[in-house]
Design a protein around this motif. Structure first.
Motif, short mmCIF file in Angstrom:
data_model
loop_
_atom_site.label_atom_id
_atom_site.label_comp_id
_atom_site.label_asym_id
_atom_site.label_seq_id
_atom_site.Cartn_x
_atom_site.Cartn_y
_atom_site.Cartn_z
N LEU A 51 0.86 -1.00 -0.54
CA LEU A 51 0.29 0.33 -0.14
C LEU A 51 0.79 1.36 -0.02
O LEU A 51 1.78 1.32 0.87
N ALA A 52 1.06 2.35 -0.68
CA ALA A 52 1.08 3.31 -0.99
C ALA A 52 0.56 4.40 -1.48
O ALA A 52 -0.13 4.85 -1.91
N TRP A 53 1.10 5.48 -0.56
CA TRP A 53 0.11 6.37 -0.52
C TRP A 53 1.27 7.80 -0.92
O TRP A 53 2.30 8.12 -0.38
N ARG A 54 0.57 8.74 -1.52
CA ARG A 54 1.34 10.17 -2.23
C ARG A 54 0.71 11.23 -1.90
O ARG A 54 -0.50 11.60 -2.36
N ASP A 55 0.75 12.42 -1.20
CA ASP A 55 0.59 13.88 -0.96
C ASP A 55 -0.98 13.81 -0.68
O ASP A 55 -2.02 14.39 -1.53
N LEU A 56 -1.27 12.89 -0.07
CA LEU A 56 -2.73 12.54 0.74
C LEU A 56 -3.63 14.08 1.91
O LEU A 56 -2.45 14.19 2.48
N ASN A 57 -4.93 14.03 1.67
CA ASN A 57 -4.78 15.46 2.22
C ASN A 57 -6.14 14.67 1.98
O ASN A 57 -7.30 15.13 1.10
N VAL A 58 -6.90 14.99 3.64
CA VAL A 58 -8.36 14.76 4.20
C VAL A 58 -8.86 16.19 4.86
O VAL A 58 -8.34 16.46 5.42
N TYR A 59 -10.07 16.23 3.50
CA TYR A 59 -10.88 17.85 4.76
C TYR A 59 -11.86 17.07 4.73
O TYR A 59 -12.98 15.93 4.76
N ALA A 60 -12.37 17.64 6.82
CA ALA A 60 -13.93 17.59 6.59
C ALA A 60 -15.26 18.75 6.57
O ALA A 60 -15.03 19.82 7.15
N HIS A 61 -16.63 18.36 5.89
CA HIS A 61 -17.15 19.79 6.04
C HIS A 61 -17.05 19.91 8.13
O HIS A 61 -17.53 18.71 8.78
N CYS A 62 -17.52 21.40 8.44
CA CYS A 62 -17.91 21.67 9.14
C CYS A 62 -18.35 22.85 8.97
O CYS A 62 -18.45 23.68 7.30
N LYS A 63 -18.45 23.67 9.97
CA LYS A 63 -19.43 25.16 9.71
C LYS A 63 -18.61 26.25 10.64
O LYS A 63 -17.93 26.31 11.83
N LEU A 64 -18.57 27.29 10.14
CA LEU A 64 -17.70 28.18 10.66
C LEU A 64 -18.44 29.68 10.79
O LEU A 64 -19.10 29.88 8.93
N ASN A 65 -18.54 29.90 11.50
CA ASN A 65 -19.49 31.04 11.68
C ASN A 65 -20.80 30.74 11.06
O ASN A 65 -21.13 31.61 10.41
N GLY A 66 -21.19 29.98 11.34
CA GLY A 66 -22.66 29.34 10.14
C GLY A 66 -22.40 29.28 8.15
O GLY A 66 -23.51 29.19 8.09
N LYS A 67 -21.46 28.78 8.23
CA LYS A 67 -21.59 28.84 6.58
C LYS A 67 -19.97 27.25 6.87
O LYS A 67 -19.33 27.30 7.76
N LYS A 68 -21.12 26.77 6.12
CA LYS A 68 -20.21 25.33 5.18
C LYS A 68 -18.33 25.49 5.29
O LYS A 68 -18.32 26.64 4.01
N SER A 69 -17.85 24.98 5.82
CA SER A 69 -16.61 25.31 5.37
C SER A 69 -15.43 23.95 5.52
O SER A 69 -16.37 23.23 5.59
N TYR A 70 -14.37 23.74 5.56
CA TYR A 70 -13.52 22.16 5.12
C TYR A 70 -12.40 22.60 6.27
O TYR A 70 -11.36 23.83 6.79
#
Length: 647
Positions: A51-70
């Protein structure tokens, strides 16, 4: 490294430890019967899994000041896991351990976004990972009414190739039960209320492990496999995983605060801190790496605790802790320890580019859809009928209510002016009893089972449609039986029309009412994120259904802006159809008064006219109820699909 098709593991009941010939390390020996060869879905796996992985970024949905963000959880991670490795993914709470492993296993929650490349033997990961790999979750979800044997038998039939014979399947299950120390609880129920003997936390953990080992996966992910286990059981689980890697399996697991003995069994370690790789490599080199940076592990101190403490964000010293983490992660990114990992990464990605046109070959035959549906219905029926305490309570409640209604109406449902009101009131009570109680009783059914459903669905065991239909098919027969018993008692005690045709027609309408009400409750429970939210909208909807049922006011007197709502009320359709059954052909209603100013109804048709009902609408009412129930089921199914994708 050669990979065998036989499931090899440490027998937790009969394990023997002996020194190897060179005396360097102990070897685990066991006497396990050879398991017949199972059909492998992914044929090129004889060489094992890298198993190999490169430049892996994972973002989670969240709310910032009432707005959808990551929010970024994993930050530019690169790494590799070689064939036959037992890898510990460690880090402080919130470091991204489970998120990284879910991304590598292609089992990301719906609220995450993954960027980067992950390869398995040089090929990009995809849906095939659900069959190629196993994934043991931290939390165990089971159908508690099943025994250990029943659970494994059903899961084997869902997971294994349909050409696997019953004897082969049973032999594999028996071997798993024996080797994982579950023999004594083989016929014990997993866990449900009102039962005396259920599985312990450690036994449930081992059962979850056995479930993933049914397919003998070459790549296995385990999320906190030792959580909730005592030190002895935790050591046995990890020892078993360590032995499995000797046959070429690749195992990656997150682990929290392992003992020094457990930690020493891992051949490779990945340390995470604030979403970044702080170290990746062998356990023996980790101490040297930290020492070169000035972080020395005290003597007689568990190295695992030392790493986690060093990479943790200390309350009150957040900024200093984050500087330490950046310092360690930055130095590892340019250290000598990363070069071996980078060589594996480069080789895997080079091999992946040369094999872009190739795909995994398969000779796996998935279980037939109707067999899956049967298994889901069978499991649902076992769960429903084995909860004898709840069934007894519900049946007694139905019988008690039927007796109470009947006793209240004894002698009141005569064909006179007072009897008209009594009969119509009895009709309303019969309908309400089989509308509101069933509707609210099913509100928690789907939300309660949703975690297990999502886990099995994302493992590719069955579709949303199969699950929904099986759930309804397992639940409705019992409820219909209760309703039939209620109708059998209440109808004759109340003293409604004493003909068999009238009784069976009334029972049919009541059962149809029950099914529409269940569909409505299921729709509201799937349409909202919580039961309180669903009930806050369902209550006023029910109130509207009663107002336009035709029993409280004449339907023809409704204002135009609200009169259309009566077509949504199955209570109105049920009331009209039951009134038709009771008043059709009735011509001898007595009138006690001769006062012309007091209305006197002498014909069944006059009673129907009083409520704006019509004898011609019987078939229409039944079809409308059927269509409304079908619409609710379609909407509930669509809402369940939406939640499945979102979560």
């Amino acid at each position: 490294m050669h990979t065998t098709s036989r499931l090899e593991m440490v027998d937790l009941d009969k394990e023997t430890v002996s020194e190897s010939e060179n005396g360097s390390s102990p070897t685990l020996s066991l006497n396990t019967p050879s398991t017949p060869r199972q059909y492998n879905k992914w044929s090129p796996m004889e060489e094992g899994i890298t198993l190999a992985w490169r430049d892996l970024n994972v973002y989670a949905h969240c709310k910032l000041n009432g707005k959808k963000s990551y929010k970024r959880i994993i930050n530019g991670a690169s790494g590799a896991v070689k064939t036959g490795s037992l890898v510990a993914v460690m880090g402080a709470s919130g470091s991204g351990k489970s998120t990284l492993m879910s991304a590598l296993a292609y089992r990301n929650p719906g609220a995450t976004v993954v960027e980067g490349e992950v390869l398995v033997n040089g090929r990009p990961i995809g849906d095939y990972m659900r069959s190629l790999s196993g994934f043991m979750h931290q939390d165990e979800f089971f159908v508690g009414s099943l025994t250990v044997w029943e659970h494994l038998n059903i899961m084997a039939r869902l997971k294994l190739d349909r050409r696997t014979s019953k004897s082969e399947m049973n032999l594999k299950i028996e071997e798993l039960i024996r080797n994982l120390g579950l023999t004594k609880c083989k016929y014990t129920r997993i866990g449900v209320e009102h039962t005396e003997k259920v599985l312990s936390g450690g036994e449930k953990k081992r059962l979850a492990f056995a479930t993933e080992l049914l397919t003998d996966p070459q790549l296995l992910f385990c999320d906190e496999p030792t959580t909730g286990l005592d030190s002895y059981c935790a050591q046995k689980i990890v020892a078993m995983m360590n032995f499995m890697t000797s046959s070429g399996k690749t195992i990656v697991c997150t682990i929290h605060q392992p003992s020094s003995e457990v930690f020493a069994m891992f051949s490779q370690m990945i340390l995470l801190a604030d979403g970044r790789i702080a170290y990746m490599g062998s356990n023996s080199n980790a101490l040297d790496f930290f020492q070169t940076l000035g972080y020395n592990c005290p003597n007689n101190y568990n190295p695992a605790d030392f790493y986690i403490r060093t990479l943790a964000v200390t309350p009150g010293s957040e900024e200093a802790s984050k500087q330490t983490i950046r310092y360690i992660c930055d130095h590892f990114a340019v250290s000598e320890y990363i070069k071996e990992v980078e060589m594996v990464i480069q080789y895997e990605f080079h091999m992946g580019r040369s094999l872009q046109a190739q795909t995994f070959r398969t000779n796996f035959k998935e279980q037939l859809w109707f067999v899956k549906l049967f298994l889901l219905i069978y499991r649902g029926l076992l769960a429903y009928w084995r909860d004898t305490w709840l069934l007894a309570i519900r049946l007694v409640e139905k019988m008690a209510v039927a007796l109470l209604i009947g006793l209240c109406y004894v002698g009141a449902t005569t064909h006179d002016q007072k009897g008209i009101q009594a009969i119509q009131g009895a009709i309303f009570i019969l309908i309400c009893e089989n509308t509101f109680i069933p509707m609210y009783s099913v509100m928690a059914v789907f939300p309660q089972d949703r975690p297990l459903f999502l886990r099995e669905y994302r493992s590719g065991l069955y579709s949303v449609g199969m699950y929904y239909f099986a759930k309804i098919a397992a639940m409705v027969p019992g409820l219909m039986l209760e309703t039939f018993i209620f109708s059998l008692i209440a109808y004759w005690l109340v003293g409604l029309r004493a003909t068999s045709d009238s009784f069976w027609l009334t029972t049919f309408v009541i059962l149809l009412t029950l099914n529409v009400s269940l569909a409505c409750g299921i729709f509201f429970s799937n349409a909202f994120d919580s039961i309180p939210s669903a009930m806050s909208f369902l209550a006023p909807f029910d109130f509207l259904l009663m107002i336009v049922s035709g029993l409280f006011l004449k339907l023809s007197s409704l204002p135009n802006y609200i009169s259309w709502t009566k077509y949504l009320s199955w209570i109105m359709y049920a009331s009209e159809s039951l009134a038709i059954v009771q008043w059709e052909g009735v011509h001898n209603i007595t009138c006690e008064t001769t006062n012309e100013d007091i209305p006197c109804l002498t014909e069944g048709s006059e009673v129907m006219e009083r409520y704006s009902f019509s004898f011609d609408n019987f078939n229409r009412d039944l079809w409308n109820m059927f269509i409304i129930g079908l619409i609710f089921h379609v909407l509930a199914f669509l809402c369940l699909c939406r939640k499945t994708k979102r979560k």
